[in-house]
Scaffold this active site. Structure first.
Site: not given
Length: 454
Positions: A228, A262
């Protein structure tokens, strides 16, 4: 001293830790190796109850943990408490659902009996970042433990107290020794751990360069990875959006965690017909953000986690300004102790600017004006990243149609992008691959073993 716990709000160095030598690392790896087959043989129901107890300990320790997170990486105290609560939630979720997720899948064939069994694969190495120092770990750890795997953690060097606190929580919850260990190792030692035959898989949340390095090393050693990585999430505002709601949620999304997320909204792609109206409301809300002590409930703008990160962000802003972007508000560090940066908005952003091409990991909102819906989607998909995104329109069916066209791992219509244990989480393109959370995340690190019996 590679592990320095420094308060980003005050610059105070609170604690320093030495990295482990080879003997200390080997001692931990041996302990985990001994625990691994015993934990895999533990009935699923017992593993679920252990993880449920871990969630209970998180709840009991909430305030203490939240203060540690806030002091060490600068998160607002309210956000830190919410992070701890979310970690408890993911433990409860897998304790409640893990047995069902891991149940045999019976498939009719020409055999007398055929099925897929979901079995543990061994020890998973987690390489984790500082921005959500508890949540990033627990969203891997809870499903991994329920699945019968053990785990080892290489955490970011600026959150050592959080890293050690997680190991302490596992002990407090009464899990068997060695099912989880925090490895106090440097980044240079990570490759050796990946290469170790006792490690069977790697999960990383972090930057794109770190992801490439870990994936290359793991691939050379035939180890499964889930990555990720970064994101530059589009926040598409259409002409029929509820602007007040979009502004409220947009400011929350962009400035949550000091802008260091993020899946924060980063590129505000606004249809020209409402761009000026949106920007006027947005500017007013952004300028209302007040920097201060993150332990003070009244503070609404946290410091960034480190001054070097703040300086990198400002260089991106300055280069964008030099190339023609417009500073609507902020766009400079705050001249005070700590790693504070002004809540900022850049308008007039065009291709070739860092603000267009790169991820901005801090409290800076990027405004990009689009002629219409078609151009908005084209701009959204023009990024190398594809983690999250959102669409804002009063027509939910229209929103869904557009959401299906946006190239990312998740798109929310009229809602703030967030991770949720009930939904798979992960990205496409340079935002990585694989999924965490939900049953999809649990399946990443199990042996989906075919059994055929005549």
């Amino acid at each position: 001293m590679p592990f320095v716990s420094q308060n980003p709000a005050t610059d105070e160095v609170m604690e320093e830790y030495s990295d482990w030598n080879d003997e200390q690392l080997e001692e931990a790896m041996v302990e985990v190796a001994i625990a691994t087959p015993k934990w895999a043989a533990t009935p699923v129901s017992e593993r679920c109850e252990h993880v449920r107890r871990l969630g209970q300990v998180l709840t009991q320790q909430r305030d203490r943990l939240a203060e540690t997170v806030s002091r060490e990486m600068g998160k607002l105290i309210g956000e830190a408490r919410s992070e701890v609560e979310k970690c408890a939630w993911v433990c409860d979720y897998y304790a409640d659902n893990g047995a069902e997720f891991l149940a045999d899948e019976v498939i009719e064939t020409d055999a007398g009996k055929s099925l897929v069994a979901h079995l543990p694969i061994g020890t998973v190495l987690a390489v984790m970042p500082w921005n959500f120092p508890l949540w990033q770990v627990f969203r891997f750890l809870a499903p991994a433990l329920v699945a019968g795997n053990t785990g080892v953690l290489k955490h970011a060097s600026n959150v050592p107290q959080c890293a050690l606190a997680i190991e302490d929580l596992v002990r407090r919850a009464g899990l068997p020794a060695g099912v989880f260990r925090t490895l106090m190792i440097s980044s240079k030692q990570v490759a050796g751990v990946i290469e170790d035959a006792r490690i069977r898989a790697v999960t990383l949340t972090g930057s794109e360069p770190a992801g490439r390095q870990v994936a290359a090393c793991a691939g050379a050693n035939l180890k499964k990875t889930v990555l990720e990585l970064g994101g530059s999430d589009p926040f598409i505002v259409l002409e029929d959006a509820d602007l007040d709601w979009a502004v409220e949620q947009g400011v929350t999304s962009r400035f949550l965690n000091g802008g260091q997320s993020c899946i924060a909204a980063k590129r505000f792609i606004v249809v020209e017909a409402v761009a000026d109206a949106f920007l006027a409301k947005f500017k007013q809300a952004v300028e209302a953000r007040q920097p201060g002590d993150p332990l003070d409930e009244a503070t609404t703008l946290a410091p960034m986690a480190r001054k070097d990160l703040r300086d990198e962000l400002h260089q991106q802003v300055q280069t964008s300004l030099d190339k023609g972007a417009v500073a609507v508000t902020g766009c400079a560090p705050i001249d005070a102790p700590g790693a504070y940066y002004q809540p900022s908005i850049l308008d007039g952003v065009k291709p070739g600017m860092p603000a267009w091409d790169e991820e901005f990991f801090g409290p800076v909102a990027i405004i990009i004006r689009a002629r219409d819906e078609q151009e908005a989607v084209k701009i959204a998909n023009g990024s190398d990243f594809g983690l999250g995104g959102s669409v804002w329109t009063r027509d939910s069916e229209r929103g869904e149609r557009i959401a299906r066209r946006v190239q990312s791992g998740a798109v929310f219509v009229n809602g703030l992008v967030k991770s949720d244990p009930r939904l798979p989480f992960g990205g496409v393109k340079n935002s990585g691959y694989g999924r965490e959370l939900c049953h999809h995340g649990m399946m990443e690190f199990v042996n989906q073993k075919t059994l055929w019996i005549k």
